[in-house]
Scaffold this motif. Structure first.
Motif, short mmCIF file in Angstrom:
data_model
loop_
_atom_site.label_atom_id
_atom_site.label_comp_id
_atom_site.label_asym_id
_atom_site.label_seq_id
_atom_site.Cartn_x
_atom_site.Cartn_y
_atom_site.Cartn_z
N UNK A 1 0.85 -1.19 0.00
CA UNK A 1 0.00 0.00 0.00
C UNK A 1 0.89 1.24 0.00
N UNK A 2 0.32 2.33 -0.47
CA UNK A 2 0.98 3.63 -0.40
C UNK A 2 0.08 4.57 0.40
N UNK A 3 0.69 5.22 1.37
CA UNK A 3 0.00 6.13 2.28
C UNK A 3 0.82 7.41 2.33
N UNK A 4 0.16 8.56 2.26
CA UNK A 4 0.93 9.79 2.32
C UNK A 4 0.51 10.65 3.51
N UNK A 5 1.41 11.56 3.87
CA UNK A 5 1.17 12.43 5.02
C UNK A 5 1.71 13.82 4.69
N UNK A 6 0.81 14.76 4.50
CA UNK A 6 1.22 16.15 4.27
C UNK A 6 1.83 16.71 5.56
N UNK A 7 2.66 17.73 5.46
CA UNK A 7 3.34 18.27 6.65
C UNK A 7 2.36 18.63 7.76
N UNK A 8 2.57 18.06 8.93
CA UNK A 8 1.73 18.35 10.09
C UNK A 8 0.32 17.81 10.01
N UNK A 9 0.07 16.95 9.04
CA UNK A 9 -1.29 16.45 8.82
C UNK A 9 -1.40 14.96 9.12
N UNK A 10 -2.58 14.41 8.83
CA UNK A 10 -2.84 13.00 9.08
C UNK A 10 -2.41 12.12 7.92
N UNK A 11 -2.82 10.87 8.00
CA UNK A 11 -2.44 9.86 7.02
C UNK A 11 -3.54 9.69 5.99
N UNK A 12 -3.13 9.50 4.74
CA UNK A 12 -4.09 9.38 3.64
C UNK A 12 -3.72 8.18 2.79
N UNK A 13 -4.65 7.23 2.69
CA UNK A 13 -4.42 6.04 1.87
C UNK A 13 -4.56 6.39 0.41
#
Lengths: 107, 119
Positions: free
Chosen positions: B35-47
């Protein structure tokens, strides 16, 4: 999509305190909930899966429960190493979604 | 057991594409998806999505449909995530992660790759 509202967003506590973090989902997620701990600059680390199960190596002061649309992470007695950010994740259905996170700070 | 090693940070201009790699070791690559999950600076996790290493099947989040491509090379045990038409909103740390099973929780994470989109 299942929207998850995590609360509180920030929590100030002292070593030894009992803390609870809650995630509320927009739909029923049963026990398909995981919790992660994340420290600055690091990837998340699995704390709990299937609502209440601890992977090997996770201290027993961490606990979890879930029912219907709500899940709770409990730390029974905060240790200095526990000051971090915590996220819940539902894997009941795609797209997999996460709560917004709870930062546990030192009071 | 196992380890996921990701490629280094990238700086891209708006409109460009980025391809992030994730090399697996210490386990049978084809037995799990990535899986790939991203996290913008200071933000939560996004699948973002998932790829089956076994058969190459993919599932993408609606938000990224048409802009993301996930692939895998079993000969090098490496998964790739390519994201096109980048905007500043794509500035984030991108993680690859191995789930216990398809559509499940993550037992293994890569260290993350910071992608910065800036003119």
């Amino acid at each position: 999509d299942i929207l998850i509202t995590q609360s509180p967003s920030t929590l100030s506590a002292s070593v030894g305190d009992r803390v609870n973090i809650t995630c509320r989902a927009s739909q029923n997620i049963d026990a398909w909930v995981a919790w992660y701990q994340q420290k600055p600059g690091r990837a998340p680390n699995l704390l709990i899966y299937q609502a209440s199960n601890l992977p090997d190596g996770v201290p027993s002061r961490f606990g979890g429960s879930a029912s219907g649309t709500e899940a709770t992470l409990t730390i029974s007695s905060l240790h200095p190493d526990d000051f971090a950010t915590y996220f819940c994740q539902q894997y009941n259905s795609y797209p997999l979604t996460f709560g917004g996170g709870t930062k546990v700070e030192i009071k | 057991q196992g380890q996921l090693l990701q490629s280094g940070g990238e700086v891209k201009k708006p409109g460009a594409s980025v391809k992030v790699s994730c090399e697996a070791s210490g386990y049978s690559f084809s037995d799990y998806g990535i899986d790939w999950v991203r996290q913008a600076p200071g933000q939560g996790l996004e699948w973002m999505g998932w790829i089956s290493i076994y058969n190459g099947n993919t599932k993408y989040a609606q938000k990224f449909q048409g802009r993301v491509t996930m692939t895998a090379d079993t000969s090098t045990s490496t998964a790739y995530m390519e994201l096109t038409s980048l905007t500043s909103d794509d500035t984030a740390v991108y993680y690859c992660a191995r789930a216990y099973g398809s559509g499940s929780y993550y037992t293994l994470w890569g260290p993350g790759t910071l992608v910065t989109v800036s003119s």
